[in-house]
Design an enzyme around this catalytic site. Structure first.
Site, PDB file in Angstrom:
ATOM      1  N   SER A  34      59.076 -55.003  51.642  1.00 42.23           N
ATOM      2  CA  SER A  34      59.871 -55.141  52.754  1.00 42.23           C
ATOM      3  C   SER A  34      59.635 -53.994  53.541  1.00 42.23           C
ATOM      4  O   SER A  34      59.762 -54.310  54.809  1.00 42.23           O
ATOM      5  CB  SER A  34      61.269 -55.312  52.336  1.00 42.23           C
ATOM      6  N   ASP A  89      51.242 -48.951  52.658  1.00 45.46           N
ATOM      7  CA  ASP A  89      51.839 -49.568  51.412  1.00 45.46           C
ATOM      8  C   ASP A  89      52.921 -49.111  51.122  1.00 45.46           C
ATOM      9  O   ASP A  89      53.374 -47.673  51.466  1.00 45.46           O
ATOM     10  CB  ASP A  89      50.888 -49.862  50.433  1.00 45.46           C
ATOM     11  N   GLY A 103      54.732 -51.704  42.343  1.00 45.33           N
ATOM     12  CA  GLY A 103      54.625 -53.154  41.606  1.00 45.33           C
ATOM     13  C   GLY A 103      56.066 -53.950  41.559  1.00 45.33           C
ATOM     14  O   GLY A 103      55.981 -54.854  41.102  1.00 45.33           O
ATOM     15  N   GLU A 111      47.135 -53.987  45.152  1.00 46.23           N
ATOM     16  CA  GLU A 111      47.350 -53.015  45.889  1.00 46.23           C
ATOM     17  C   GLU A 111      46.704 -51.868  45.395  1.00 46.23           C
ATOM     18  O   GLU A 111      45.973 -51.079  46.394  1.00 46.23           O
ATOM     19  CB  GLU A 111      48.992 -52.582  45.780  1.00 46.23           C
TER      20      GLU A 111
END
Ligand code: 5RP
Length: 235
Positions: A34, A89, A103, A111
């Site tokens: 998000s 990220d 994760g 990733e």
């Protein structure tokens, strides 16, 4: 006063700050979650306004790829790109050494590949993700081949962990990753040596990848909020 709740506000502002770091004529790694979703949105806005040009994204998940398309960010692959200048990220936990647990969105395998290849990897988190010791608030996600779930569960228990198969929400049965595997969320009451545990878990046959990211992040941006006002600081 923003309509967003404080956590969303922190995620939005840290996403905006990371998006501001993207430069024209580069390939960027697009993370999952998000917080990164806000970064993808703002990168798209910069592209649309003409402030940025000639950007290509490498998505770390189906979610990132859908969002990138939605916001007009052209995509490329690791086969085509010579280098990834910057990856953005999120994370589920961050310690003072910039080591991470990732994760929460079951995307940590891709990733780790994309974030690890990037020359710069900026982590975007709200302040609730900062911990003294990894594993203190969030279980460690481990992606496992479906046929090996039982032996891997036993091996993780032998390491002192409490593994739980991640179950779907609004879908009966286990979560299936973008690679067609399953995820064990392993509770450790604090991880003393993240580098060693990362290697040990990845050596268990049937494990594809675990969510410990040791020495991968180059910068951590932390969103904070006070009296409804959001700010971003560099850890
Ligand atoms: C996905 C991830 C996410 O980056 C992590 O779970 C953080 O997500 P969010 O920004 O939604 O809090 O590792 O696999």
């Amino acid at each position: 006063m923003s309509e967003l709740d404080p956590v969303k506000l922190m995620k939005q502002e840290v996403g905006r700050a990371a998006a501001a770091r993207v430069q024209s004529n580069t390939v960027i790694g697009l993370g999952t979650g998000s917080t990164t979703a806000f970064a993808i949105q703002f990168i798209g806005e910069r592209l649309k306004s003409g402030e940025l040009s000639n950007i290509k994204g490498i998505p770390t998940s189906f979610q990132a790829s859908v969002l990138a398309k939605q916001h007009g960010i052209p995509l490329t692959t690791l086969d085509e790109a010579d280098e990834i200048a910057l990856a953005i990220d999120g994370a589920d936990e961050v310690d003072s050494q910039f080591n991470l647990i990732k994760g929460g969105g079951a995307a940590h395998t891709r990733e780790k590949i994309v974030d690890g290849l990037a020359k710069e990897f900026i982590v975007v988190v709200d302040s609730s993700k900062l911990v003294d010791k990894l594993g203190s608030t969030f279980p460690l996600p481990v992606e496992v081949l479906p046929m090996a779930v039982t032996p891997v569960t036993k091996a993780l228990e032998a390491l002192g962990g409490k593994p739980e198969l991640r179950m779907g929400i609004k879908k009966d049965g286990p979560v299936i990753t973008d690679q067609g595997n399953m995820v064990l969320d392993v509770t450790f009451s604090g991880i003393d040596n993240p580098a060693e545990l990362e290697r040990t878990i990845n050596n268990i046959p049937g494990v594809l990848e675990n969510g410990l990211f040791v020495g991968v992040a180059t910068e951590v941006l932390v969103g904070e909020v006070k009296d409804g006002q959001a700010s971003v600081r560099n850890l």
